[in-house]
Design a protein around this motif. Structure first.
Motif, PDB file in Angstrom:
ATOM      1  N   TYR A 116      54.939-152.615 -33.117  1.00  0.00           N
ATOM      2  CA  TYR A 116      54.656-152.771 -34.542  1.00  0.00           C
ATOM      3  C   TYR A 116      55.969-153.051 -35.273  1.00  0.00           C
ATOM      4  O   TYR A 116      57.039-153.026 -34.668  1.00  0.00           O
ATOM      5  CB  TYR A 116      53.975-151.522 -35.103  1.00  0.00           C
ATOM      6  N   SER A 117      55.905-153.273 -36.576  1.00  0.00           N
ATOM      7  CA  SER A 117      57.094-153.665 -37.336  1.00  0.00           C
ATOM      8  C   SER A 117      58.173-152.579 -37.353  1.00  0.00           C
ATOM      9  O   SER A 117      59.353-152.895 -37.430  1.00  0.00           O
ATOM     10  CB  SER A 117      56.714-154.047 -38.766  1.00  0.00           C
ATOM     11  N   ARG A 118      57.794-151.327 -37.262  1.00  0.00           N
ATOM     12  CA  ARG A 118      58.781-150.233 -37.311  1.00  0.00           C
ATOM     13  C   ARG A 118      59.162-149.702 -35.942  1.00  0.00           C
ATOM     14  O   ARG A 118      60.054-148.863 -35.832  1.00  0.00           O
ATOM     15  CB  ARG A 118      58.253-149.085 -38.154  1.00  0.00           C
ATOM     16  N   GLY A 119      58.445-150.108 -34.886  1.00  0.00           N
ATOM     17  CA  GLY A 119      58.787-149.598 -33.564  1.00  0.00           C
ATOM     18  C   GLY A 119      57.648-149.766 -32.574  1.00  0.00           C
ATOM     19  O   GLY A 119      56.776-150.617 -32.741  1.00  0.00           O
ATOM     20  N   PHE A 120      57.670-148.916 -31.576  1.00  0.00           N
ATOM     21  CA  PHE A 120      56.672-148.949 -30.507  1.00  0.00           C
ATOM     22  C   PHE A 120      55.675-147.818 -30.712  1.00  0.00           C
ATOM     23  O   PHE A 120      56.015-146.744 -31.206  1.00  0.00           O
ATOM     24  CB  PHE A 120      57.347-148.763 -29.142  1.00  0.00           C
ATOM     25  N   MET A 121      54.437-148.074 -30.316  1.00  0.00           N
ATOM     26  CA  MET A 121      53.399-147.048 -30.365  1.00  0.00           C
ATOM     27  C   MET A 121      52.856-146.887 -28.956  1.00  0.00           C
ATOM     28  O   MET A 121      52.306-147.831 -28.382  1.00  0.00           O
ATOM     29  CB  MET A 121      52.274-147.467 -31.308  1.00  0.00           C
ATOM     30  N   MET A 122      53.051-145.702 -28.394  1.00  0.00           N
ATOM     31  CA  MET A 122      52.493-145.409 -27.078  1.00  0.00           C
ATOM     32  C   MET A 122      51.087-144.863 -27.305  1.00  0.00           C
ATOM     33  O   MET A 122      50.921-143.839 -27.963  1.00  0.00           O
ATOM     34  CB  MET A 122      53.376-144.420 -26.337  1.00  0.00           C
ATOM     35  N   ILE A 123      50.099-145.575 -26.779  1.00  0.00           N
ATOM     36  CA  ILE A 123      48.701-145.201 -26.938  1.00  0.00           C
ATOM     37  C   ILE A 123      48.333-144.319 -25.748  1.00  0.00           C
ATOM     38  O   ILE A 123      48.385-144.763 -24.597  1.00  0.00           O
ATOM     39  CB  ILE A 123      47.777-146.441 -26.969  1.00  0.00           C
ATOM     40  N   LYS A 170      45.627-141.366 -23.891  1.00  0.00           N
ATOM     41  CA  LYS A 170      44.184-141.101 -23.806  1.00  0.00           C
ATOM     42  C   LYS A 170      43.748-140.212 -24.956  1.00  0.00           C
ATOM     43  O   LYS A 170      42.651-140.339 -25.465  1.00  0.00           O
ATOM     44  CB  LYS A 170      43.848-140.449 -22.462  1.00  0.00           C
ATOM     45  N   ARG A 171      44.630-139.305 -25.369  1.00  0.00           N
ATOM     46  CA  ARG A 171      44.335-138.409 -26.485  1.00  0.00           C
ATOM     47  C   ARG A 171      45.494-138.462 -27.473  1.00  0.00           C
ATOM     48  O   ARG A 171      46.369-137.604 -27.437  1.00  0.00           O
ATOM     49  CB  ARG A 171      44.113-136.992 -25.983  1.00  0.00           C
ATOM     50  N   GLY A 172      45.521-139.472 -28.321  1.00  0.00           N
ATOM     51  CA  GLY A 172      46.538-139.541 -29.356  1.00  0.00           C
ATOM     52  C   GLY A 172      47.492-140.712 -29.205  1.00  0.00           C
ATOM     53  O   GLY A 172      47.272-141.619 -28.403  1.00  0.00           O
ATOM     54  N   THR A 173      48.558-140.644 -29.984  1.00  0.00           N
ATOM     55  CA  THR A 173      49.561-141.696 -29.991  1.00  0.00           C
ATOM     56  C   THR A 173      50.950-141.075 -30.113  1.00  0.00           C
ATOM     57  O   THR A 173      51.094-139.940 -30.566  1.00  0.00           O
ATOM     58  CB  THR A 173      49.354-142.656 -31.179  1.00  0.00           C
ATOM     59  N   LEU A 174      51.955-141.844 -29.729  1.00  0.00           N
ATOM     60  CA  LEU A 174      53.352-141.446 -29.900  1.00  0.00           C
ATOM     61  C   LEU A 174      54.097-142.610 -30.538  1.00  0.00           C
ATOM     62  O   LEU A 174      54.414-143.585 -29.862  1.00  0.00           O
ATOM     63  CB  LEU A 174      54.008-141.121 -28.560  1.00  0.00           C
ATOM     64  N   PRO A 175      54.371-142.543 -31.834  1.00  0.00           N
ATOM     65  CA  PRO A 175      55.173-143.603 -32.445  1.00  0.00           C
ATOM     66  C   PRO A 175      56.653-143.394 -32.106  1.00  0.00           C
ATOM     67  O   PRO A 175      57.157-142.280 -32.131  1.00  0.00           O
ATOM     68  CB  PRO A 175      54.917-143.429 -33.942  1.00  0.00           C
ATOM     69  N   ILE A 176      57.331-144.492 -31.782  1.00  0.00           N
ATOM     70  CA  ILE A 176      58.754-144.447 -31.462  1.00  0.00           C
ATOM     71  C   ILE A 176      59.453-145.488 -32.327  1.00  0.00           C
ATOM     72  O   ILE A 176      59.355-146.689 -32.063  1.00  0.00           O
ATOM     73  CB  ILE A 176      58.994-144.720 -29.964  1.00  0.00           C
ATOM     74  N   PRO A 177      60.155-145.047 -33.376  1.00  0.00           N
ATOM     75  CA  PRO A 177      60.819-145.988 -34.290  1.00  0.00           C
ATOM     76  C   PRO A 177      61.999-146.703 -33.638  1.00  0.00           C
ATOM     77  O   PRO A 177      62.724-146.129 -32.831  1.00  0.00           O
ATOM     78  CB  PRO A 177      61.325-145.083 -35.427  1.00  0.00           C
ATOM     79  N   TYR A 178      62.192-147.952 -34.041  1.00  0.00           N
ATOM     80  CA  TYR A 178      63.336-148.729 -33.563  1.00  0.00           C
ATOM     81  C   TYR A 178      64.653-148.037 -33.914  1.00  0.00           C
ATOM     82  O   TYR A 178      65.605-148.084 -33.145  1.00  0.00           O
ATOM     83  CB  TYR A 178      63.361-150.128 -34.199  1.00  0.00           C
ATOM     84  N   ARG A 179      64.708-147.411 -35.090  1.00  0.00           N
ATOM     85  CA  ARG A 179      65.967-146.837 -35.566  1.00  0.00           C
ATOM     86  C   ARG A 179      66.503-145.743 -34.655  1.00  0.00           C
ATOM     87  O   ARG A 179      67.676-145.403 -34.710  1.00  0.00           O
ATOM     88  CB  ARG A 179      65.800-146.295 -36.989  1.00  0.00           C
ATOM     89  N   CYS A 180      65.662-145.189 -33.802  1.00  0.00           N
ATOM     90  CA  CYS A 180      66.072-144.109 -32.894  1.00  0.00           C
ATOM     91  C   CYS A 180      66.533-144.630 -31.537  1.00  0.00           C
ATOM     92  O   CYS A 180      66.941-143.832 -30.688  1.00  0.00           O
ATOM     93  CB  CYS A 180      64.917-143.137 -32.695  1.00  0.00           C
ATOM     94  N   LEU A 181      66.447-145.920 -31.325  1.00  0.00           N
ATOM     95  CA  LEU A 181      66.744-146.506 -30.021  1.00  0.00           C
ATOM     96  C   LEU A 181      67.975-147.401 -30.088  1.00  0.00           C
ATOM     97  O   LEU A 181      68.189-148.098 -31.080  1.00  0.00           O
ATOM     98  CB  LEU A 181      65.555-147.336 -29.529  1.00  0.00           C
ATOM     99  N   SER A 182      68.740-147.410 -29.010  1.00  0.00           N
ATOM    100  CA  SER A 182      69.847-148.359 -28.890  1.00  0.00           C
ATOM    101  C   SER A 182      69.272-149.718 -28.481  1.00  0.00           C
ATOM    102  O   SER A 182      68.090-149.821 -28.141  1.00  0.00           O
ATOM    103  CB  SER A 182      70.842-147.866 -27.837  1.00  0.00           C
ATOM    104  N   ALA A 183      70.116-150.737 -28.476  1.00  0.00           N
ATOM    105  CA  ALA A 183      69.663-152.079 -28.089  1.00  0.00           C
ATOM    106  C   ALA A 183      69.131-152.076 -26.653  1.00  0.00           C
ATOM    107  O   ALA A 183      68.106-152.703 -26.354  1.00  0.00           O
ATOM    108  CB  ALA A 183      70.796-153.091 -28.239  1.00  0.00           C
TER     109      ALA A 183
END
Length: 153
Positions: free
Chosen positions: A112-119, A121-134
Motif C-alpha cells: 500500500y502507499s504507506r507500507g506493506f500489509m501482511m494478511i 488468517k486472523r488479522g493483519t500486520l501493517p508494516i510502514p515503510y518508514r520503519c524499514l531500511s532500503a
C-alpha cells in the motif's frame, strides 16, 4: 544409518532464500493517521474484491475504517512499540508479550502507499515503510512477490 522422518518445514522453499540473517528486524510505533490509512486502503481492496458497488462500498469502507480506528484507540496501539523479527521460520512480534506467527498463517503480503500489509488468517500486520531500511524494503518486496507466486499455484 536411518535418517528418520523429515522435519516439518513451515515455509515453502521459494520463500526460504529471501531472508539474510538479521535483515528483517525492526521496531514499529503506529500513529493513528498511518493506521487509518492502512485500514482505508485494505478495506477498499476487500470491498472491491467482493464486487460491492456504490453506495454500499463507501458505507462499508467508512464503517470498517472507523471501527479499526476505534479499536486502535481502545487497545492503546499508539502507545506501544512493536518489535518485529521476520525470518524463514515466521514472524515474531514483541510488545509486552511475544506473538509467534507461522508462515502457514500468512495468506498474502500486499503493498500500500504507506507500507506493506501482511494478511494473516486472523488479522493483519501493517508494516510502514518508514520503519524499514532500503534493504529491508527490497526483502519485503521479494517476500510479497514470492507470496503472490505461491498463491497463484
Amino acid at each position: 544409518m536411518n535418517a528418520g522422518p523429515p522435519e516439518k518445514i513451515s515455509i515453502p522453499p521459494l520463500v526460504a532464500g529471501l531472508f539474510p540473517p538479521d535483515e528483517l528486524h525492526f521496531f514499529v510505533r503506529y500513529s493513528l493517521p498511518e493506521y487509518v490509512s492502512f485500514m482505508w486502503q485494505h478495506g477498499g481492496f476487500l470491498i472491491r474484491r467482493r464486487r460491492i458497488r456504490w453506495p454500499a462500498n463507501l458505507f462499508l469502507r467508512i464503517k470498517s475504517t472507523v471501527s479499526a480506528a476505534l479499536n486502535f484507540l481502545l487497545m492503546g496501539r499508539g502507545r506501544r512499540t512493536y518489535e518485529f523479527t521476520i525470518d524463514e521460520h515466521g514472524i515474531v512480534r514483541t510488545s509486552g508479550g511475544v506473538t509467534l506467527i507461522d508462515w502457514e498463517d500468512v495468506s498474502a503480503v500486499r503493498t500500500y502507499s504507506r507500507g506493506f500489509m501482511m494478511i494473516l488468517k486472523r488479522g493483519t500486520l501493517p508494516i510502514p515503510y518508514r520503519c524499514l531500511s532500503a534493504g529491508q524494503v527490497t526483502a519485503m518486496q521479494n517476500l510479497a512477490a514470492a507470496r503472490h507466486e505461491l498463491s497463484m499455484r
